[in-house]
Design an enzyme around this catalytic site. Structure first.
Site, PDB file in Angstrom:
ATOM      1  N   ASP A  13     -27.749  22.452 -26.402  1.00 39.46           N
ATOM      2  CA  ASP A  13     -28.340  21.125 -26.637  1.00 39.46           C
ATOM      3  C   ASP A  13     -28.106  20.319 -25.365  1.00 39.46           C
ATOM      4  O   ASP A  13     -27.394  20.762 -24.458  1.00 39.46           O
ATOM      5  CB  ASP A  13     -27.665  20.443 -27.840  1.00 39.46           C
ATOM      6  CG  ASP A  13     -28.251  19.069 -28.134  1.00 39.46           C
ATOM      7  OD1 ASP A  13     -29.484  18.914 -28.016  1.00 39.46           O
ATOM      8  OD2 ASP A  13     -27.491  18.132 -28.458  1.00 39.46           O
ATOM      9  N   SER A  14     -28.680  19.123 -25.332  1.00 39.26           N
ATOM     10  CA  SER A  14     -28.397  18.240 -24.198  1.00 39.26           C
ATOM     11  C   SER A  14     -26.975  17.672 -24.299  1.00 39.26           C
ATOM     12  O   SER A  14     -26.400  17.270 -23.297  1.00 39.26           O
ATOM     13  CB  SER A  14     -29.410  17.093 -24.172  1.00 39.26           C
ATOM     14  OG  SER A  14     -29.308  16.349 -25.368  1.00 39.26           O
ATOM     15  N   CYS A  76     -31.661  22.071 -30.210  1.00 36.21           N
ATOM     16  CA  CYS A  76     -32.297  20.891 -29.620  1.00 36.21           C
ATOM     17  C   CYS A  76     -33.769  20.919 -30.025  1.00 36.21           C
ATOM     18  O   CYS A  76     -34.487  21.862 -29.676  1.00 36.21           O
ATOM     19  CB  CYS A  76     -32.146  20.971 -28.095  1.00 36.21           C
ATOM     20  SG  CYS A  76     -33.124  19.783 -27.181  1.00 36.21           S
ATOM     21  N   GLU A 153     -24.183   9.310 -27.903  1.00 38.74           N
ATOM     22  CA  GLU A 153     -23.408   9.867 -26.786  1.00 38.74           C
ATOM     23  C   GLU A 153     -22.399   8.855 -26.233  1.00 38.74           C
ATOM     24  O   GLU A 153     -21.415   9.230 -25.623  1.00 38.74           O
ATOM     25  CB  GLU A 153     -24.348  10.349 -25.668  1.00 38.74           C
ATOM     26  CG  GLU A 153     -25.167  11.594 -26.036  1.00 38.74           C
ATOM     27  CD  GLU A 153     -24.357  12.905 -26.051  1.00 38.74           C
ATOM     28  OE1 GLU A 153     -23.301  12.964 -25.408  1.00 38.74           O
ATOM     29  OE2 GLU A 153     -24.804  13.868 -26.715  1.00 38.74           O
ATOM     30  N   CYS A 185     -34.125  15.458 -34.590  1.00 38.87           N
ATOM     31  CA  CYS A 185     -33.264  15.555 -33.400  1.00 38.87           C
ATOM     32  C   CYS A 185     -31.876  15.890 -33.928  1.00 38.87           C
ATOM     33  O   CYS A 185     -31.419  15.269 -34.899  1.00 38.87           O
ATOM     34  CB  CYS A 185     -33.249  14.227 -32.651  1.00 38.87           C
ATOM     35  SG  CYS A 185     -31.983  14.149 -31.347  1.00 38.87           S
ATOM     36  N   HIS A 187     -29.017  15.309 -32.899  1.00 40.60           N
ATOM     37  CA  HIS A 187     -28.017  14.246 -32.821  1.00 40.60           C
ATOM     38  C   HIS A 187     -27.963  13.395 -34.096  1.00 40.60           C
ATOM     39  O   HIS A 187     -26.944  12.781 -34.395  1.00 40.60           O
ATOM     40  CB  HIS A 187     -28.337  13.297 -31.655  1.00 40.60           C
ATOM     41  CG  HIS A 187     -27.879  13.776 -30.310  1.00 40.60           C
ATOM     42  ND1 HIS A 187     -28.544  14.737 -29.594  1.00 40.60           N
ATOM     43  CD2 HIS A 187     -26.823  13.398 -29.536  1.00 40.60           C
ATOM     44  CE1 HIS A 187     -27.921  14.928 -28.429  1.00 40.60           C
ATOM     45  NE2 HIS A 187     -26.873  14.126 -28.377  1.00 40.60           N
TER      46      HIS A 187
HETATM   47  N1  DGL Z   1     -30.502  16.725 -29.572  1.00 44.90           N
HETATM   48  C1  DGL Z   1     -31.727  16.996 -28.916  1.00 44.90           C
HETATM   49  C2  DGL Z   1     -32.881  17.095 -29.837  1.00 44.90           C
HETATM   50  O1  DGL Z   1     -32.708  17.587 -30.925  1.00 44.90           O
HETATM   51  C3  DGL Z   1     -31.971  16.317 -27.597  1.00 44.90           C
HETATM   52  C4  DGL Z   1     -31.827  14.841 -27.550  1.00 44.90           C
HETATM   53  C5  DGL Z   1     -32.030  14.264 -26.156  1.00 44.90           C
HETATM   54  O2  DGL Z   1     -31.338  14.687 -25.233  1.00 44.90           O
HETATM   55  O3  DGL Z   1     -32.893  13.401 -26.019  1.00 44.90           O
HETATM   56  O4  DGL Z   1     -33.983  16.769 -29.521  1.00 44.90           O
END
Ligand code: DGL
Length: 281
Positions: A13-14, A76, A153, A185, A187
């Site tokens: 993931d990021s 991600c 984050e 997402c 996150h």
């Molecule tokens: N958690 C990621 C997603 O599901 C990436 C979020 C990001 O870095 O913008 O899209």
């Protein structure tokens, strides 16, 4: 080397979003060892162009292939929406994304489906297409939420500002009387408490992280690649600050993980390990 059940599953993931997928992997497949990579030096992904995202994903997949993993899970949505189809043709490791498992689960739960996602995922229409391929009568509304990832984050999860932002992203979906909501997402599950305080209980929440873990388990089973031995401790790697990642993720992992800083373009054995340190407050 593909085809060895003892190898790790690569998951990326990021940032800390992928931990919501990791948790599901721990839950469903406690015997599997995981290599977790967070591209924290280059987050957020969700405001980047599709060409940029494809380039970043290829670098990660090259690095993971060099580490020797038996499967790669894109934890991600942004990468899954914008790069999965292309890179699947380029690598001979099984690569799984979140969109299809999420879409399949959503159509079981509702007909008026809201999707909250990064701007890149929302404008790719990946969820709408996947859902309407399965059920053409389902209605889908997608909202790009540019602020969430950085709020998470930077650990601003329980602030009044975050709640206000969440309210503004969800309101258009509530106005459409959605019956289900996809976390588009990884996150966003970290904001679960905030969403629960805003959404009526009649809205079913669909977290694709749960369903990608099921899909991964089925795929490993099919390929005869499930690990029957004991899992190794998860190897956490980041492109940014190991200390920052360790500090932020301890609230979800329940411990301060050892985190390595790695350089995707360097030879695979080059890394700096940050030993777990007691955290100052
Ligand atoms: N958690 C990621 C997603 O599901 C990436 C979020 C990001 O870095 O913008 O899209």
């Amino acid at each position: 080397m593909v085809g060895n059940p003892n190898l790790r599953i690569g998951l990326f993931d990021s940032g800390v979003g992928g931990l919501t997928v990791l948790r599901q992997i721990y839950h469903r497949m406690p015997n599997e060892s995981v290599l977790y990579f967070a591209d924290t030096a280059r987050l957020p992904y969700g405001t980047r162009s599709s060409e940029e995202i494809l380039g970043l994903v290829r670098e990660i997949l090259d690095w993971m292939s060099r580490q020797g993993v038996k499967m790669i899970i894109m934890a991600c949505n942004t990468s899954s929406a914008l790069a999965l189809e292309t890179v699947r043709q380029e690598y001979d490791i099984p690569i799984l994304g979140l969109i299809l498992p999420g879409a399949r689960a959503a159509v079981q739960q509702g007909k008026r489906i809201g999707v909250i996602a990064t701007p890149a995922t929302a404008s790719s229409n990946a969820y709408r297409q996947a859902i309407q391929e399965i059920d053409p009568t389902a209605k889908v509304w997608q909202v790009g939420c540019p602020e969430f990832v950085m709020l998470i984050e930077s650990n601003q999860i329980y602030t009044p500002y975050t709640k206000q932002v969440a309210q503004s992203y969800l309101q258009p979906l509530l106005d459409r009387k959605i019956d289900s909501l996809i976390y588009g997402c990884t996150h966003y599950r970290h904001l679960e408490a905030v969403f629960h305080s805003i959404l009526p209980t009649s809205v079913n929440i669909v977290d694709p992280a749960e369903y990608i873990a099921i899909a991964a388990e089925q795929e490993l089973e099919l390929m005869g690649l499930k690990n029957n031995g004991r899992a190794l401790p998860t190897r956490f790697c980041v492109s940014g600050s190991p200390r920052k990642f360790a500090r932020l993720s301890q609230q979800w992992l329940g411990c301060v993980p050892p985190v390595e800083k790695i350089y995707l373009r360097e030879p695979s054995n080059f890394s700096i390990t940050l030993n777990p340190q007691p955290l100052d407050n």
